[in-house]
Design an enzyme around this catalytic site. Structure first.
Site, PDB file in Angstrom:
ATOM      1  N   GLY A 107       0.789  -1.232   0.000  1.00 34.43           N
ATOM      2  CA  GLY A 107       0.000   0.000   0.000  1.00 34.43           C
ATOM      3  C   GLY A 107       0.819   1.278   0.000  1.00 34.43           C
ATOM      4  N   ASN A 109       1.785   3.056  -2.527  1.00 34.34           N
ATOM      5  CA  ASN A 109       1.149   4.034  -3.432  1.00 34.34           C
ATOM      6  C   ASN A 109      -0.133   4.580  -2.815  1.00 34.34           C
ATOM      7  OD1 ASN A 109       2.521   4.318  -6.200  1.00 34.34           O
ATOM      8  ND2 ASN A 109       2.658   2.130  -5.787  1.00 34.34           N
ATOM      9  N   LEU A 180      -4.699  -7.019  -8.035  1.00 30.95           N
ATOM     10  CA  LEU A 180      -4.330  -7.972  -9.076  1.00 30.95           C
ATOM     11  C   LEU A 180      -5.506  -8.632  -9.801  1.00 30.95           C
ATOM     12  CD1 LEU A 180      -1.270  -9.694  -7.349  1.00 30.95           C
ATOM     13  CD2 LEU A 180      -1.341  -7.677  -8.791  1.00 30.95           C
ATOM     14  N   ILE A 183     -10.647  -6.499 -13.536  1.00 29.93           N
ATOM     15  CA  ILE A 183     -11.832  -5.694 -13.197  1.00 29.93           C
ATOM     16  C   ILE A 183     -13.003  -6.165 -14.064  1.00 29.93           C
ATOM     17  CG2 ILE A 183     -12.799  -3.346 -13.119  1.00 29.93           C
ATOM     18  CD1 ILE A 183     -10.547  -3.930 -11.064  1.00 29.93           C
ATOM     19  N   HIS A 199       1.035   0.542 -13.715  1.00 30.27           N
ATOM     20  CA  HIS A 199       1.772  -0.693 -14.008  1.00 30.27           C
ATOM     21  C   HIS A 199       3.269  -0.385 -13.917  1.00 30.27           C
ATOM     22  CE1 HIS A 199       2.345  -4.685 -15.623  1.00 30.27           C
ATOM     23  NE2 HIS A 199       3.267  -4.191 -16.415  1.00 30.27           N
ATOM     24  N   GLU A 269       6.696   5.844  -9.241  1.00 34.60           N
ATOM     25  CA  GLU A 269       5.260   5.725  -8.931  1.00 34.60           C
ATOM     26  C   GLU A 269       4.849   6.740  -7.877  1.00 34.60           C
ATOM     27  OE1 GLU A 269       4.520   1.034  -9.883  1.00 34.60           O
ATOM     28  OE2 GLU A 269       4.836   1.599  -7.820  1.00 34.60           O
TER      29      GLU A 269
END
Ligand code: GRF
Length: 285
Positions: A107, A109, A180, A183, A199, A269
């Site tokens: 977590g 990000n 992961l 969707i 990604h 990121e």
């Protein structure tokens, strides 16, 4: 400058060309229409004519650009663009955008995104969605006092995709950060162009089913790439496939390992994801 506009409006190069064409043709059309309308009047006084022209053109401009945006396929961009102008002119309060972060890993990000919007009155991280009991992101949710939803795979994939729970929490925008599962169509349909993912490589290379975490970096190093990076993209029904919004690169040195590359990519990121999330939301509200 064009690159700045591309980043600011989060559009592809081709869409930027269409948007510029719409501005140019819409602007000329509105100037032309304004003059033709005034020719039909009896206004002789130069000052009154100029004042009327300015008022007329200001009223016609939104209509003209909206009209021209249709054949260029840019109607929704201009609708949002004009709405933003209208809200700032009228001083109307913009509603809060509620984000759900879908994450099932450490977590980091998610934490950066939460930090970014902590004091933001218009954008709020309102829900953490997680599929893994004990995931680091759940401790973050607890610490940050953000409600979380632990989800079940069968229900997610085959029975409604938790759309009603998301709607109940007034979620407007979904940010995937280390989630992961694929969707499901029901969720994409309920949040069109409102689900984004990050990604840890430069798509379209090194993406797709099974390409996550260290596997991505291993593949990049094995292929002898000289650079890697991050890709932020809209989510569609295929893994790592939706339209690319933003990419940033880092160099790979001969001494890099999976771990050092992962660290470089993580830094990118953290540097870019929160900012890009904010820009997308601002541009689409
Ligand atoms: C990130 O590397 C991201 O690219 C990928 O999952 C990872 C999540 O890392 N989609 P963290 O849990 O945010 O640290």
């Amino acid at each position: 400058m064009l690159q700045n506009l591309k980043n600011r409006w989060m559009v592809s190069g081709l869409n930027l060309v269409f948007i510029i064409c719409t501005f140019a043709i819409g602007g000329s059309l509105c100037g032309y229409a304004g003059r033709r309308i005034l020719e039909l009047t009896e206004i002789k006084n130069e000052f009154v004519w100029i004042a009327s022209y300015i008022i007329l053109v200001s009223l016609l401009w939104p209509l003209c650009v909206l009209l021209i945006s249709i054949p260029f396929g840019q109607f929704s961009f201009f609708k949002n663009y004009l709405l933003k102008i209208w809200l700032s002119i009228t001083g109307n309060k913009t509603p809060v955008v509620h984000i759900a972060i879908f994450a099932s890993g450490a977590g980091s990000n998610a934490q950066k995104i939460i930090d970014k919007f902590k004091n933001n009155r218009l954008i709020k991280v309102s829900l953490i969605v997680c599929n893994k009991y004990g995931a680091g992101v759940l401790s973050i949710a607890n610490r940050e006092n953000i409600p979380f939803l632990l989800i079940d795979k069968t229900h997610f994939l085959n029975a409604g995709a938790y759309v009603s729970e998301l709607k109940k929490n007034k979620i407007d925008f979904i940010v995937l950060a280390g989630f992961l599962w694929k969707i499901p169509p029901a969720l994409i349909k309920a949040f069109p162009n409102k689900i984004i993912n990050i990604h840890p490589a430069l798509l379209p290379k090194y993406g797709g089913k099974g390409m996550y975490g260290s596997r991505v970096h291993e593949a990049v190093l094995e292929a002898g790439e000289k650079e890697s990076g991050i890709t932020i993209h809209y989510v569609d029904e295929l893994y790592d496939h939706g339209r690319v919004i933003f990419q940033s690169t880092c160099n790979i040195s001969p001494t890099d390992t999976t771990e050092t590359l992962a660290q470089k990519v993580h830094e990118l990121e953290h540097m870019h994801y929160p900012r890009v999330v904010e820009e997308i939301i601002q541009n689409t509200r």
